[in-house]
Design an enzyme around this catalytic site. Structure first.
Site, PDB file in Angstrom:
ATOM      1  N   ASP A  35       0.830  -1.197   0.000  1.00  0.00           N
ATOM      2  CA  ASP A  35       0.000   0.000   0.000  1.00  0.00           C
ATOM      3  C   ASP A  35       0.872   1.258   0.000  1.00  0.00           C
ATOM      4  O   ASP A  35       1.562   1.525   0.986  1.00  0.00           O
ATOM      5  CB  ASP A  35      -0.898  -0.031   1.251  1.00  0.00           C
ATOM      6  CG  ASP A  35      -2.101   0.874   1.141  1.00  0.00           C
ATOM      7  OD1 ASP A  35      -2.058   1.818   0.350  1.00  0.00           O
ATOM      8  OD2 ASP A  35      -3.080   0.631   1.869  1.00  0.00           O
ATOM      9  N   ASP A  36       0.860   2.002  -1.100  1.00  0.00           N
ATOM     10  CA  ASP A  36       1.550   3.304  -1.192  1.00  0.00           C
ATOM     11  C   ASP A  36       3.060   3.185  -1.342  1.00  0.00           C
ATOM     12  O   ASP A  36       3.799   4.072  -0.889  1.00  0.00           O
ATOM     13  CB  ASP A  36       1.261   4.193   0.034  1.00  0.00           C
ATOM     14  CG  ASP A  36      -0.181   4.639   0.138  1.00  0.00           C
ATOM     15  OD1 ASP A  36      -0.979   4.296  -0.754  1.00  0.00           O
ATOM     16  OD2 ASP A  36      -0.518   5.330   1.113  1.00  0.00           O
ATOM     17  N   CYS A  75      -6.159   3.875  -3.509  1.00  0.00           N
ATOM     18  CA  CYS A  75      -6.396   2.477  -3.143  1.00  0.00           C
ATOM     19  C   CYS A  75      -7.643   1.846  -3.759  1.00  0.00           C
ATOM     20  O   CYS A  75      -7.556   0.820  -4.437  1.00  0.00           O
ATOM     21  CB  CYS A  75      -6.495   2.351  -1.619  1.00  0.00           C
ATOM     22  SG  CYS A  75      -5.187   3.179  -0.700  1.00  0.00           S
ATOM     23  N   LYS A 128      -5.911  -5.871   3.969  1.00  0.00           N
ATOM     24  CA  LYS A 128      -6.785  -4.727   3.711  1.00  0.00           C
ATOM     25  C   LYS A 128      -7.813  -5.072   2.639  1.00  0.00           C
ATOM     26  O   LYS A 128      -7.462  -5.582   1.585  1.00  0.00           O
ATOM     27  CB  LYS A 128      -5.926  -3.541   3.274  1.00  0.00           C
ATOM     28  CG  LYS A 128      -6.696  -2.326   2.784  1.00  0.00           C
ATOM     29  CD  LYS A 128      -5.749  -1.183   2.487  1.00  0.00           C
ATOM     30  CE  LYS A 128      -6.436  -0.017   1.810  1.00  0.00           C
ATOM     31  NZ  LYS A 128      -5.538   1.151   1.641  1.00  0.00           N
ATOM     32  N   HIS A 130     -11.135  -2.792   1.658  1.00  0.00           N
ATOM     33  CA  HIS A 130     -11.371  -1.486   1.026  1.00  0.00           C
ATOM     34  C   HIS A 130     -12.146  -1.577  -0.281  1.00  0.00           C
ATOM     35  O   HIS A 130     -11.924  -0.788  -1.205  1.00  0.00           O
ATOM     36  CB  HIS A 130     -10.037  -0.748   0.799  1.00  0.00           C
ATOM     37  CG  HIS A 130     -10.212   0.747   0.779  1.00  0.00           C
ATOM     38  ND1 HIS A 130      -9.274   1.599   0.247  1.00  0.00           N
ATOM     39  CD2 HIS A 130     -11.217   1.539   1.215  1.00  0.00           C
ATOM     40  CE1 HIS A 130      -9.683   2.846   0.365  1.00  0.00           C
ATOM     41  NE2 HIS A 130     -10.870   2.837   0.956  1.00  0.00           N
ATOM     42  N   HIS A 219       1.476   2.158   4.217  1.00  0.00           N
ATOM     43  CA  HIS A 219       0.488   3.217   4.427  1.00  0.00           C
ATOM     44  C   HIS A 219       0.603   3.767   5.852  1.00  0.00           C
ATOM     45  O   HIS A 219       0.970   3.046   6.778  1.00  0.00           O
ATOM     46  CB  HIS A 219      -0.908   2.633   4.194  1.00  0.00           C
ATOM     47  CG  HIS A 219      -2.022   3.625   4.095  1.00  0.00           C
ATOM     48  ND1 HIS A 219      -2.485   4.341   5.169  1.00  0.00           N
ATOM     49  CD2 HIS A 219      -2.793   3.997   3.026  1.00  0.00           C
ATOM     50  CE1 HIS A 219      -3.490   5.119   4.780  1.00  0.00           C
ATOM     51  NE2 HIS A 219      -3.690   4.939   3.491  1.00  0.00           N
ATOM     52  N   ASP A 282      -0.350  -0.783  -4.742  1.00  0.00           N
ATOM     53  CA  ASP A 282      -1.653  -0.322  -5.226  1.00  0.00           C
ATOM     54  C   ASP A 282      -1.603   1.061  -5.858  1.00  0.00           C
ATOM     55  O   ASP A 282      -2.521   1.451  -6.579  1.00  0.00           O
ATOM     56  CB  ASP A 282      -2.701  -0.375  -4.116  1.00  0.00           C
ATOM     57  CG  ASP A 282      -2.450   0.614  -2.996  1.00  0.00           C
ATOM     58  OD1 ASP A 282      -1.333   1.170  -2.894  1.00  0.00           O
ATOM     59  OD2 ASP A 282      -3.373   0.839  -2.178  1.00  0.00           O
ATOM     60  N   ASN A 283      -0.559   1.825  -5.580  1.00  0.00           N
ATOM     61  CA  ASN A 283      -0.338   3.117  -6.230  1.00  0.00           C
ATOM     62  C   ASN A 283       1.087   3.548  -5.927  1.00  0.00           C
ATOM     63  O   ASN A 283       1.854   2.808  -5.293  1.00  0.00           O
ATOM     64  CB  ASN A 283      -1.356   4.173  -5.803  1.00  0.00           C
ATOM     65  CG  ASN A 283      -1.511   4.323  -4.297  1.00  0.00           C
ATOM     66  OD1 ASN A 283      -2.547   3.974  -3.731  1.00  0.00           O
ATOM     67  ND2 ASN A 283      -0.484   4.829  -3.628  1.00  0.00           N
ATOM     68  N   LYS A 308       1.072   9.747  -5.005  1.00  0.00           N
ATOM     69  CA  LYS A 308      -0.245   9.178  -4.773  1.00  0.00           C
ATOM     70  C   LYS A 308      -1.314  10.257  -4.976  1.00  0.00           C
ATOM     71  O   LYS A 308      -1.187  11.371  -4.489  1.00  0.00           O
ATOM     72  CB  LYS A 308      -0.324   8.642  -3.339  1.00  0.00           C
ATOM     73  CG  LYS A 308      -1.691   8.113  -2.924  1.00  0.00           C
ATOM     74  CD  LYS A 308      -1.665   7.635  -1.488  1.00  0.00           C
ATOM     75  CE  LYS A 308      -3.034   7.127  -1.059  1.00  0.00           C
ATOM     76  NZ  LYS A 308      -3.016   6.604   0.335  1.00  0.00           N
TER      77      LYS A 308
END
Length: 481
Positions: A35-36, A75, A128, A130, A219, A282-283, A308
């Site tokens: 994540d991130d 996300c 996660k 989401h 994250h 994810d990004n 992001k």
């Protein structure tokens, strides 16, 4: 597809009188999503301040991509694209599902795990989610995942969790399927997710399985146990550009340990050669976690613009590995652009069902990686987060963003004055850092891409999937040439 057809597709799994048995040689599949994490923030991508021996080994044993992309820079939309194999805009998704949102991934649209479940696989999701949590129908244990352990929202603290849905959303419960877990305060969530993944493999190693392991690291909130700080300090002699780089290094070392544990579990059960492992983020970059000086000294300076939430390269280009012995070349660095949407057709290539509910927007990468197809996997690509967009055709790309961000700044979002919000044209082959706006000097190319972008936008969303998010405004200042 009309609405009656869509309803039939939605109910089909419930009405089917049997589930096909998987072949004994059906490959296992593990998707590991972080994540991130920025494009070059791992050792094999050139970072000189991240310790990632297990991920480096995974990349060396498989194929990694120099131009790997997610379809959105945040996300929820990017995960929706990955889990569906389609541009999430077709489903009306171009924003995030907030903690109190009543929306979620459409119930009448297929997800990846649906096809594996119907093929006789055991399916698991850890970490996660989401993708919607307001209604029970949106939750993973009601969406063809046999096992879920994790949290339902967009972010979570690493060392504590409540047992009720009260207080701050990043303190909301950890769940094991529908059961709320008594989370042991002081445990580190990254380590817990890794152990859950290993346990899942131990339980299901003798049957085909599909595992979606979605870490929330790195994250925010940015925290790690002291043991990881000690290890990165010892390795890098305590030399980090900012304190945030040190935190990122510690958090990613915990993820790397988890990847090592997962691979060790596969080896222990002698199923490594029959397991596809995909790793990606994810990004792209977080603003504060990115180095202020964008040049790495390990030989791979990315110098990507944006973060992001942006449709610049820094927000959508990510680290991306495909490790699949006997299917994917080992040690290959693939240079042509690929997308997260390619995961679905690649990992379902062996399934003997009738194919996906809707045609995938991605492609099966195997022929490209083996050299059987020397063309580009994609002639065009589209990226969107609400109103920020990028449309790429070949090496040319038009982008529009309403924010200006600076690495390391505390307030990481600032709206630009309307007169500064310009649609720009870049050639990524010559200018990967997107510093030279070529719109004025190449008006015909700009007009071509802008026309293609508008035509594509007219096709979103599909008629069976209404827009789930408002678009406050769209690209402006495009017609002033």
């Amino acid at each position: 597809m009309n609405k009656s057809t869509a309803l039939g597709v939605m109910l089909c799994p419930l009405l089917s009188p049997f589930i096909a048995e998987a072949s004994p040689v059906s490959p296992n599949v593990i998707i590991i999503l972080v994540d991130d994490l920025g494009y070059d923030e791992l050792g094999f991508m050139g970072s000189d301040d991240i310790l990632s021996p297990n991920l480096d080994k995974l990349a060396a044993g498989g194929t990694h991509f120099s131009q790997g992309y997610m379809t959105s820079s945040v996300c929820g939309p990017s995960r929706s694209g990955l889990i569906s194999g389609r541009y999430q805009d077709r489903l009306g998704i171009w924003g995030n599902f907030g903690a109190h949102s009543q929306r979620g991934f459409p119930l009448n649209h297929e997800m990846l795990q649906d096809r594996f479940k119907h093929a006789g696989y055991t399916t698991g999701a850890i970490g996660k989610w989401h993708l919607g949590m307001h209604d029970d129908a949106f939750k993973p244990w009601n969406r063809n995942f046999d096992y879920f352990y994790g949290f339902l929202g967009g972010g979570h603290k690493y060392s504590m969790a409540r047992t009720e849905y009260t207080g701050r959303p990043n303190e909301w419960p950890i769940q094991r399927n529908a059961e709320i877990v008594e989370y042991q305060q002081g445990d580190y969530l990254t380590e817990v997710f890794s152990q859950e993944a290993v346990d899942f493999i131990d339980r299901h190693h003798d049957e085909p399985f599909f595992l979606y392991l979605a870490y929330n690291a790195p994250h925010a909130p940015w925290e790690a146990p002291q043991s990881y700080f000690d290890r990165v300090d010892a390795h890098f002699d305590g030399q980090f550009e900012t304190r945030f780089r040190r935190i990122l290094s510690a958090m990613m070392l915990a993820v790397d340990d988890g990847v090592g544990a997962v691979m060790s579990a596969l080896e222990r059960h002698d199923i490594t050669d029959n397991t596809a492992v995909i790793f990606l983020s994810d990004n792209g970059y977080q603003t504060r976690m990115r180095r202020v000086n964008t040049t790495n000294h390990a030989g791979n300076p990315a110098d990507l613009r944006g973060f992001k939430g942006d449709s610049y390269e820094g927000g959508i280009r990510v680290p991306y590995i495909l490790h699949w012995p006997n299917e994917v070349p080992a040690g290959l660095k693939y240079e042509k652009p690929v997308m997260s949407l390619d995961i679905a057709p690649t990992i379902t290539r062996h399934l003997t069902d009738d194919g996906p509910q809707h045609p995938y927007d991605g492609v099966d990468l195997i022929p490209f990686l083996k050299g059987e197809n020397t063309a580009r996997p994609h002639e065009w690509m589209f990226f969107r987060y609400v109103h920020d967009i990028a449309y790429r055709k070949g090496d040319w790309v038009i982008t529009w963003n309403d924010q200006h961000k600076i690495a390391g700044e505390r307030r990481n979002n600032r709206e630009l004055p309307m007169e500064e919000q310009q649609l720009m044209l870049f050639n990524l082959a010559d200018d990967v850092s997107q510093q030279q706006d070529l719109r004025a000097s190449h008006p015909e190319k700009f007009a071509e891409l802008y026309r293609d972008y508008l035509a594509l936008l007219d096709t979103f969303p599909d008629e069976d999937y209404p827009a789930l998010f408002d678009t406050p405004y769209t690209v402006i200042n495009a017609d002033s040439l």
